[in-house]
Design a protein around this motif. Structure first.
Motif, PDB file in Angstrom:
ATOM      1  N   ASP A 170       0.966  -0.964   0.285  1.00 26.55           N
ATOM      2  CA  ASP A 170      -0.097   0.335  -0.061  1.00 26.55           C
ATOM      3  C   ASP A 170       0.670   1.692  -0.112  1.00 26.55           C
ATOM      4  O   ASP A 170       0.236   1.566   0.890  1.00 26.55           O
ATOM      5  CB  ASP A 170      -0.982   0.022   1.101  1.00 26.55           C
ATOM      6  N   ASP A 198      -1.772   8.618  10.322  1.00 29.79           N
ATOM      7  CA  ASP A 198      -2.272   7.981   9.131  1.00 29.79           C
ATOM      8  C   ASP A 198      -4.067   7.419   9.477  1.00 29.79           C
ATOM      9  O   ASP A 198      -3.965   6.771  10.961  1.00 29.79           O
ATOM     10  CB  ASP A 198      -1.975   6.673   8.626  1.00 29.79           C
ATOM     11  N   HIS A 222      -1.805  12.367  -2.054  1.00 33.36           N
ATOM     12  CA  HIS A 222      -1.067  10.855  -3.036  1.00 33.36           C
ATOM     13  C   HIS A 222      -2.184  10.095  -3.224  1.00 33.36           C
ATOM     14  O   HIS A 222      -2.163   9.044  -3.663  1.00 33.36           O
ATOM     15  CB  HIS A 222       0.364   9.531  -2.085  1.00 33.36           C
ATOM     16  N   ASP A 223      -3.285  10.379  -2.568  1.00 27.95           N
ATOM     17  CA  ASP A 223      -4.532   9.768  -2.685  1.00 27.95           C
ATOM     18  C   ASP A 223      -5.542   9.904  -3.473  1.00 27.95           C
ATOM     19  O   ASP A 223      -5.210  11.344  -4.225  1.00 27.95           O
ATOM     20  CB  ASP A 223      -5.082   9.578  -0.864  1.00 27.95           C
ATOM     21  N   ARG A 252       1.914  12.461  11.372  1.00 25.57           N
ATOM     22  CA  ARG A 252       0.786  12.673  10.376  1.00 25.57           C
ATOM     23  C   ARG A 252      -0.272  11.487  11.254  1.00 25.57           C
ATOM     24  O   ARG A 252       0.438   9.405  10.476  1.00 25.57           O
ATOM     25  CB  ARG A 252       0.700  12.778   8.959  1.00 25.57           C
TER      26      ARG A 252
HETATM   27  C1  GLC Z   1      -4.577   6.525   4.572  1.00 28.10           C
HETATM   28  C2  GLC Z   1      -3.119   6.540   3.855  1.00 28.10           C
HETATM   29  C3  GLC Z   1      -3.455   6.095   2.161  1.00 28.10           C
HETATM   30  C4  GLC Z   1      -3.780   4.484   3.203  1.00 28.10           C
HETATM   31  C5  GLC Z   1      -4.996   4.210   3.831  1.00 28.10           C
HETATM   32  C6  GLC Z   1      -4.422   3.407   4.821  1.00 28.10           C
HETATM   33  O1  GLC Z   1      -5.535   7.055   4.055  1.00 28.10           O
HETATM   34  O2  GLC Z   1      -3.203   8.354   3.124  1.00 28.10           O
HETATM   35  O3  GLC Z   1      -2.448   6.031   1.376  1.00 28.10           O
HETATM   36  O4  GLC Z   1      -3.858   3.185   2.210  1.00 28.10           O
HETATM   37  O5  GLC Z   1      -4.619   5.490   5.135  1.00 28.10           O
HETATM   38  O6  GLC Z   1      -2.976   3.304   5.462  1.00 28.10           O
END
Ligand code: GLC
Length: 626
Positions: free
Chosen positions: A132, A275, A386-387, A273
């Motif tokens: 991921d 997450d 990036h998302d 950050r």
């Molecule tokens: C957050 C990240 C994303 C990732 C998800 C799981 O939303 O920005 O890229 O896939 O968490 O870690």
């Protein structure tokens, strides 16, 4: 009345130096309150709390002197990250510079652009290949070997610091990779580690939970539970099956994650950050998002960091509607006790919506409904990351529109950026069932315009991109640039052949930084127009104290096409005008003063303001002495 643990056995945990002791006095009660909410009903609470406080003390003892000095400087100026000269940039280590060491060579580029906050996407040791994009962490205390080492991280952090750049990293705290040591041990039958995750002997409980849960990856990883054959059990996996959700109801999880965070903080990281923050606590019968315990976990982290490493910031990645989101920044009596920064998802999604419509009415109405942010905290404003752009979050931000009208609008916006709408300037791709993938420039129309070799369309695309950045730079909070957007990087059409792709369409906008294009930022083509446009915004913003601790008040003008943002703080007033439409618009000038547009340097005369296609103005009052 329960005796405070502070006043009993752990008093001797302080006593390091006067700065530490003072912070301990102030923040230990906050930590205790938050931890009691989480673990207070355990008979061993005192031991848990004592162990945690020892970990904090140990982290402070091991904190390098240079970082302690930085902590002290930041304590004297706690709003350091809110100053208008702060500008963020996010990048993948490998796709931006190869390795952590390579990033050092790009510091000059970042400084030229005006960046002083660098978010590096996950680079800790990750699961091989399917990970991921690094969000499946195998070790919180090791760097992914192909990207460097812990020594490289420390060296980089220190060089960034010398250059006035703060380092932000992802703290992936909701889950570990299934090859993390804790997961391995529990696969090997170690019961103590099994409790680090959420395991179920059969489908009974998972089926109950599923009734009210959403899905993060509706197409590539449907469902929230994964069967683990070695154990013949089901484990909670909100995201990919190889990302196992941690069980924060187990205090050992909190302790271990705290230690990891403090370890990384002592390597020189400035901002974490958090997450997927909303997912940290599970409760049957709910969507398992934003549960009250999530906020206690964050408050406990914040208070403990404030004791050991007070210069550190927490940034929430919580893709939830703004009425929930503001709580991650603390509200009411909890002001100053949660994260200092949070991604402003509402602004981001609504900017794209307004650009698609060529109209700012909905945008202004939604912005008006965002609750105020607590003092000491602020927004991180952005357009792309990036998302994917997840439109779901907008469904909850109806701002008075009817359900049907709003659903149609969200549907229209998604189709527009997927390029499905005839006449749409955008190039992107639908992502799962709710989002769209694509780079900022491709969304803004640059990809189609370049393909057609249409100079007018290229010009409009450049204008759109700079228009969005103008709002991001002036809304209030810290602006964040996504790697390559400053040179108009397009969608990576080869994305499906890239390592790590794994069927995940977000790789469309995760192409490697095109350094050849970046070198053209000194020429006079599109790259230069964008790069200089962003530089100009950095310059103007840095000398606009009206943005300090201020969030804009929105309004519309120009038949709904013009968004007006107004700031008024102790440093005076500021007006931003942006025309979201490709045709000229006329709006009323702000009254009572003479104004100068900081983009053109021109003074505004008369009571009307004319804006060209996607035109924009940054109006500050003309000094009477001028
Ligand atoms: C957050 C990240 C994303 C990732 C998800 C799981 O939303 O920005 O890229 O896939 O968490 O870690």
């Amino acid at each position: 009345m329960a005796t405070s643990v502070r006043s009993t056995k752990i008093e001797n945990i302080a006593g390091l130096d006067s700065a530490y002791d003072a912070r301990y006095e102030i923040y230990a009660p906050d930590a205790e309150t938050a931890l009691r909410h989480l673990y207070g009903d355990r008979k061993e609470f005192l031991e848990i709390f004592t162990r945690i406080m020892h970990a904090v003390r140990g982290a402070y003892i091991n904190r390098p002197e240079a970082l302690k000095q930085l902590d002290l400087r930041r304590s004297q100026q706690p709003d350091w990250f809110q100053h208008p000269d702060r500008v963020g940039y996010m990048a993948y280590v490998d796709r931006f510079a190869g390795t952590l060491g390579g990033i050092e060579e790009k510091i000059d580029y970042l400084k030229e652009l005006g960046v002083n906050y660098l978010h590096l996407l996950p680079f800790l040791k990750m699961r091989p290949v399917r990970n991921d994009g690094g969000f499946a962490v195998s070790s919180y205390t090791e760097v992914e070997p192909r990207l460097g080492s812990m020594e490289d991280l420390e060296k980089l952090a220190s060089h960034l610091r010398e250059n006035g750049i703060s380092l932000c990293i992802d703290f992936i705290l909701n889950h570990t990779a299934d090859d993390h040591d804790w997961a391995r041990r529990c696969r090997n039958g170690d019961r103590a580690f099994k409790d680090f995750y959420h395991f179920f002997p059969d489908r009974e409980a998972p089926d109950q939970y599923e009734k009210t849960l959403g899905e993060a990856f509706t197409e590539t990883a449907p469902g929230n539970f994964t069967y683990v054959p070695e154990q013949d059990e089901w484990v909670w996996t909100t995201f990919y099956p190889y990302q196992w959700d941690l069980n924060y109801a187990n205090p050992r999880v909190f302790e271990e994650m705290l230690k990891s965070l403090l370890f990384l903080a002592n390597r020189g990281v400035d901002v974490f950050r958090l997450d997927a923050a909303p997912y940290l606590w599970k409760r049957l019968g709910t969507d398992c998002l934003n549960q009250p315990e999530v906020f206690s976990i964050i408050r406990a982290f914040r208070a403990l960091i404030a004791i050991a490493a007070p210069g550190i910031l927490l940034k929430a990645e919580a893709i939830v509607p703004s009425y929930n989101l503001v709580h991650y920044l603390g509200a009411g009596v909890l002001a100053g006790k949660e994260c200092q920064l949070a991604y402003n998802t509402t602004l981001m999604t609504m900017l794209w919506s307004a650009l698609a419509e060529g109209d700012a009415v909905r945008l202004a109405r939604v912005l008006e409904t965002i609750p105020p942010v607590a003092s000491g905290a602020t927004w991180l404003n952005y357009t792309r990351c990036h998302d994917d752009v997840g439109w779901d979050v907008l469904l909850e931000e109806k701002a008075g529109y009817t359900e049907e009208n709003w659903r149609e609008h969200v549907k229209f916006t998604r189709a527009f950026y997927s390029g499905d709408t005839p006449g749409s300037f955008a190039s992107g791709k639908n992502y799962q069932t709710h989002g769209t993938a694509g780079s900022m420039a491709s969304f803004c129309g640059l990809e189609k315009a370049v393909l057609r070799e249409d100079d007018d369309a290229i010009d409009l695309a450049v204008r759109r991109l700079l228009l969005l950045y103008t709002v991001v730079f002036s809304y209030g909070g810290m602006p964040l640039i996504n790697m390559g957007d400053e040179i108009g990087q397009l969608n990576d059409q080869e994305f499906a052949t890239r390592e790590g792709y794994d069927g995940d369409g977000r790789w469309l906008h995760r192409g490697a930084m095109d350094w050849k294009k970046a070198a053209w930022c000194h020429g006079n083509g599109v790259e230069a127009a964008l790069f200089h446009g962003v530089q100009k915004l950095v310059d103007i913003r840095s000398s606009t104290p009206q943005l300090i601790q201020s969030v804009a008040k929105p309004a519309v003008d120009g038949d709904g096409r013009v968004l007006k943002l107004h700031h008024h703080n102790a440093h005076g007033e500021l007006y931003i005008y942006v025309n979201f439409s490709p045709t000229p618009a006329s709006a009323s000038a702000p009254l009572g003063r003479v104004w100068r547009d900081q983009f053109s340097g021109k003074v505004i005369h008369g009571d009307r303001i004319e804006l060209g296609p996607y035109g924009r103005l940054w109006l500050t009052p003309v000094d009477e002495a001028e």
